[in-house]
Design a protein around this motif. Structure first.
Motif, PDB file in Angstrom:
ATOM      1  N   GLU A  93     -44.378  29.685  45.475  1.00 25.36           N
ATOM      2  CA  GLU A  93     -43.943  28.331  45.812  1.00 25.36           C
ATOM      3  C   GLU A  93     -43.379  27.607  44.600  1.00 25.36           C
ATOM      4  O   GLU A  93     -42.538  26.729  44.731  1.00 25.36           O
ATOM      5  CB  GLU A  93     -45.097  27.514  46.401  1.00 25.36           C
ATOM      6  CG  GLU A  93     -45.533  27.977  47.774  1.00 25.36           C
ATOM      7  CD  GLU A  93     -44.447  27.850  48.825  1.00 25.36           C
ATOM      8  OE1 GLU A  93     -43.643  26.903  48.752  1.00 25.36           O
ATOM      9  OE2 GLU A  93     -44.392  28.715  49.706  1.00 25.36           O
ATOM     10  N   ASP A  94     -43.870  27.950  43.399  1.00 26.41           N
ATOM     11  CA  ASP A  94     -43.442  27.278  42.179  1.00 26.41           C
ATOM     12  C   ASP A  94     -42.110  27.784  41.634  1.00 26.41           C
ATOM     13  O   ASP A  94     -41.638  27.280  40.625  1.00 26.41           O
ATOM     14  CB  ASP A  94     -44.494  27.432  41.068  1.00 26.41           C
ATOM     15  CG  ASP A  94     -45.728  26.596  41.333  1.00 26.41           C
ATOM     16  OD1 ASP A  94     -45.667  25.684  42.187  1.00 26.41           O
ATOM     17  OD2 ASP A  94     -46.759  26.863  40.692  1.00 26.41           O
ATOM     18  N   ASP A 123     -45.101  22.316  20.642  1.00 25.98           N
ATOM     19  CA  ASP A 123     -45.508  23.417  19.758  1.00 25.98           C
ATOM     20  C   ASP A 123     -45.006  24.735  20.353  1.00 25.98           C
ATOM     21  O   ASP A 123     -44.731  24.829  21.550  1.00 25.98           O
ATOM     22  CB  ASP A 123     -47.031  23.421  19.549  1.00 25.98           C
ATOM     23  CG  ASP A 123     -47.806  23.746  20.811  1.00 25.98           C
ATOM     24  OD1 ASP A 123     -47.800  24.920  21.228  1.00 25.98           O
ATOM     25  OD2 ASP A 123     -48.413  22.816  21.386  1.00 25.98           O
ATOM     26  N   GLU A 124     -44.848  25.732  19.512  1.00 23.56           N
ATOM     27  CA  GLU A 124     -44.213  27.004  19.891  1.00 23.56           C
ATOM     28  C   GLU A 124     -44.878  27.657  21.101  1.00 23.56           C
ATOM     29  O   GLU A 124     -44.195  28.100  22.022  1.00 23.56           O
ATOM     30  CB  GLU A 124     -44.216  27.965  18.693  1.00 23.56           C
ATOM     31  CG  GLU A 124     -43.563  29.306  18.967  1.00 23.56           C
ATOM     32  CD  GLU A 124     -42.075  29.217  19.273  1.00 23.56           C
ATOM     33  OE1 GLU A 124     -41.553  30.108  19.955  1.00 23.56           O
ATOM     34  OE2 GLU A 124     -41.422  28.241  18.842  1.00 23.56           O
ATOM     35  N   GLU A 125     -46.205  27.726  21.111  1.00 24.79           N
ATOM     36  CA  GLU A 125     -46.906  28.391  22.210  1.00 24.79           C
ATOM     37  C   GLU A 125     -46.636  27.691  23.544  1.00 24.79           C
ATOM     38  O   GLU A 125     -46.307  28.330  24.533  1.00 24.79           O
ATOM     39  CB  GLU A 125     -48.411  28.434  21.942  1.00 24.79           C
ATOM     40  CG  GLU A 125     -49.185  29.145  23.045  1.00 24.79           C
ATOM     41  CD  GLU A 125     -50.675  29.125  22.802  1.00 24.79           C
ATOM     42  OE1 GLU A 125     -51.257  30.215  22.741  1.00 24.79           O
ATOM     43  OE2 GLU A 125     -51.250  28.009  22.692  1.00 24.79           O
ATOM     44  N   ARG A 126     -46.750  26.377  23.552  1.00 19.64           N
ATOM     45  CA  ARG A 126     -46.542  25.619  24.791  1.00 19.64           C
ATOM     46  C   ARG A 126     -45.089  25.743  25.250  1.00 19.64           C
ATOM     47  O   ARG A 126     -44.819  25.897  26.436  1.00 19.64           O
ATOM     48  CB  ARG A 126     -46.922  24.157  24.573  1.00 19.64           C
ATOM     49  CG  ARG A 126     -47.153  23.428  25.869  1.00 19.64           C
ATOM     50  CD  ARG A 126     -47.806  22.104  25.666  1.00 19.64           C
ATOM     51  NE  ARG A 126     -49.167  22.284  25.178  1.00 19.64           N
ATOM     52  CZ  ARG A 126     -49.983  21.294  24.891  1.00 19.64           C
ATOM     53  NH1 ARG A 126     -49.594  20.049  25.037  1.00 19.64           N
ATOM     54  NH2 ARG A 126     -51.203  21.525  24.444  1.00 19.64           N
ATOM     55  N   ARG A 127     -44.152  25.677  24.311  1.00 19.48           N
ATOM     56  CA  ARG A 127     -42.732  25.827  24.648  1.00 19.48           C
ATOM     57  C   ARG A 127     -42.485  27.194  25.289  1.00 19.48           C
ATOM     58  O   ARG A 127     -41.831  27.301  26.324  1.00 19.48           O
ATOM     59  CB  ARG A 127     -41.861  25.639  23.408  1.00 19.48           C
ATOM     60  CG  ARG A 127     -40.369  25.797  23.683  1.00 19.48           C
ATOM     61  CD  ARG A 127     -39.467  25.483  22.495  1.00 19.48           C
ATOM     62  NE  ARG A 127     -39.868  26.098  21.252  1.00 19.48           N
ATOM     63  CZ  ARG A 127     -40.392  25.446  20.198  1.00 19.48           C
ATOM     64  NH1 ARG A 127     -40.569  24.143  20.252  1.00 19.48           N
ATOM     65  NH2 ARG A 127     -40.730  26.086  19.107  1.00 19.48           N
ATOM     66  N   GLN A 128     -43.034  28.245  24.686  1.00 21.12           N
ATOM     67  CA  GLN A 128     -42.854  29.588  25.231  1.00 21.12           C
ATOM     68  C   GLN A 128     -43.465  29.711  26.625  1.00 21.12           C
ATOM     69  O   GLN A 128     -42.868  30.302  27.527  1.00 21.12           O
ATOM     70  CB  GLN A 128     -43.466  30.637  24.284  1.00 21.12           C
ATOM     71  CG  GLN A 128     -42.677  30.846  23.020  1.00 21.12           C
ATOM     72  CD  GLN A 128     -41.266  31.318  23.305  1.00 21.12           C
ATOM     73  OE1 GLN A 128     -41.027  32.172  24.144  1.00 21.12           O
ATOM     74  NE2 GLN A 128     -40.306  30.726  22.614  1.00 21.12           N
ATOM     75  N   MET A 129     -44.656  29.145  26.800  1.00 18.88           N
ATOM     76  CA  MET A 129     -45.296  29.201  28.118  1.00 18.88           C
ATOM     77  C   MET A 129     -44.448  28.516  29.174  1.00 18.88           C
ATOM     78  O   MET A 129     -44.263  29.039  30.273  1.00 18.88           O
ATOM     79  CB  MET A 129     -46.680  28.535  28.074  1.00 18.88           C
ATOM     80  CG  MET A 129     -47.774  29.407  27.583  1.00 18.88           C
ATOM     81  SD  MET A 129     -49.344  28.547  27.832  1.00 18.88           S
ATOM     82  CE  MET A 129     -50.411  29.643  26.920  1.00 18.88           C
ATOM     83  N   ILE A 130     -43.951  27.334  28.843  1.00 21.30           N
ATOM     84  CA  ILE A 130     -43.145  26.579  29.807  1.00 21.30           C
ATOM     85  C   ILE A 130     -41.864  27.333  30.142  1.00 21.30           C
ATOM     86  O   ILE A 130     -41.493  27.459  31.314  1.00 21.30           O
ATOM     87  CB  ILE A 130     -42.853  25.159  29.272  1.00 21.30           C
ATOM     88  CG1 ILE A 130     -44.132  24.315  29.367  1.00 21.30           C
ATOM     89  CG2 ILE A 130     -41.707  24.497  30.052  1.00 21.30           C
ATOM     90  CD1 ILE A 130     -44.034  22.953  28.734  1.00 21.30           C
ATOM     91  N   TYR A 134     -41.354  28.527  33.936  1.00 18.37           N
ATOM     92  CA  TYR A 134     -40.416  27.801  34.780  1.00 18.37           C
ATOM     93  C   TYR A 134     -38.972  28.272  34.683  1.00 18.37           C
ATOM     94  O   TYR A 134     -38.161  27.927  35.535  1.00 18.37           O
ATOM     95  CB  TYR A 134     -40.520  26.300  34.484  1.00 18.37           C
ATOM     96  CG  TYR A 134     -41.893  25.796  34.838  1.00 18.37           C
ATOM     97  CD1 TYR A 134     -42.254  25.599  36.166  1.00 18.37           C
ATOM     98  CD2 TYR A 134     -42.845  25.567  33.857  1.00 18.37           C
ATOM     99  CE1 TYR A 134     -43.521  25.166  36.505  1.00 18.37           C
ATOM    100  CE2 TYR A 134     -44.125  25.141  34.187  1.00 18.37           C
ATOM    101  CZ  TYR A 134     -44.458  24.941  35.512  1.00 18.37           C
ATOM    102  OH  TYR A 134     -45.707  24.524  35.851  1.00 18.37           O
ATOM    103  N   TYR A 135     -38.655  29.062  33.682  1.00 22.84           N
ATOM    104  CA  TYR A 135     -37.311  29.602  33.588  1.00 22.84           C
ATOM    105  C   TYR A 135     -37.286  31.064  34.022  1.00 22.84           C
ATOM    106  O   TYR A 135     -36.414  31.494  34.744  1.00 22.84           O
ATOM    107  CB  TYR A 135     -36.767  29.450  32.160  1.00 22.84           C
ATOM    108  CG  TYR A 135     -35.351  29.944  32.006  1.00 22.84           C
ATOM    109  CD1 TYR A 135     -34.288  29.266  32.589  1.00 22.84           C
ATOM    110  CD2 TYR A 135     -35.076  31.096  31.284  1.00 22.84           C
ATOM    111  CE1 TYR A 135     -32.990  29.712  32.466  1.00 22.84           C
ATOM    112  CE2 TYR A 135     -33.776  31.556  31.151  1.00 22.84           C
ATOM    113  CZ  TYR A 135     -32.738  30.871  31.737  1.00 22.84           C
ATOM    114  OH  TYR A 135     -31.455  31.328  31.614  1.00 22.84           O
ATOM    115  N   ARG A 136     -38.294  31.814  33.587  1.00 21.85           N
ATOM    116  CA  ARG A 136     -38.366  33.243  33.931  1.00 21.85           C
ATOM    117  C   ARG A 136     -39.226  33.524  35.154  1.00 21.85           C
ATOM    118  O   ARG A 136     -39.216  34.622  35.672  1.00 21.85           O
ATOM    119  CB  ARG A 136     -38.923  34.041  32.749  1.00 21.85           C
ATOM    120  CG  ARG A 136     -38.052  34.021  31.533  1.00 21.85           C
ATOM    121  CD  ARG A 136     -36.913  34.964  31.681  1.00 21.85           C
ATOM    122  NE  ARG A 136     -36.130  34.966  30.463  1.00 21.85           N
ATOM    123  CZ  ARG A 136     -34.863  35.261  30.428  1.00 21.85           C
ATOM    124  NH1 ARG A 136     -34.245  35.585  31.521  1.00 21.85           N
ATOM    125  NH2 ARG A 136     -34.205  35.226  29.299  1.00 21.85           N
TER     126      ARG A 136
END
Length: 172
Positions: A93-94, A123-130, A134-136
């Protein structure tokens, strides 16, 4: 689209030639397997052919209408196979919606610049997670394994990161 709705095979061929790369990208992004995406694309164009008379240009552009059909079919395929790939209903759904409005391209590029600037502030970790989520379309479970964090922590980090982005973008 009217010509396709009336059964004009030449018009359908032109429509296919003009849109197949975009719709293939929509489907591949969701299914992540070339063979599955190619099979799905055939089904999608059969649906477009069958439902062309339902197209309403007052509601959306032809590309948006077709991308919605493609996205919905790919998600249906993913749902039917979700137990085999380990994705939850919420992860499916997301999945981000695709849009195809060329007239809004300039507006989107301005928003993209703002979004990239806001992402750079995380921060790098949060950016990568997002970006992965949400992109991949990476599942929270996969993020948990990759970042060696419990799933609830991943969800919290994503939630807080999105809140930071909303605030930065002036939407929160």
């Amino acid at each position: 689209m009217r010509a396709v709705a009336s059964g004009d095979r030449t018009a359908f061929r032109h429509l296919y030639d003009a849109t197949q790369a975009k719709l293939y990208g929509v489907v591949l992004r969701i299914l992540r397997e070339r063979a599955s995406a190619e099979d799905a694309l055939q089904e999608i164009y059969v649906r477009i052919w069958d439902k062309a008379a339902d197209f309403d240009p007052g509601k959306a552009s032809a590309m948006t209408w077709m991308a919605t059909i493609a996205r919905n079919r790919a998600i249906d395929i993913l749902r039917s196979a979700r137990t085999a790939i380990g994705a939850s209903e919420q992860d499916i759904e997301d999945l981000p919606a695709e849009t195809a409005e060329p007239l809004q391209e300039r507006h989107r590029s301005e928003e993209l610049r703002r979004l990239l600037a806001c992402l750079a502030g995380l921060d790098e970790e949060r950016r990568q997670m997002i970006l992965l989520a949400y992109y991949r379309g990476t599942t929270r479970e996969a993020l948990s394994r990759r970042f060696e964090r419990p799933v609830p922590t991943v969800k919290t980090l994503l939630h807080r990161g999105l809140a930071q982005l909303r605030e930065c973008l002036g939407h929160g």
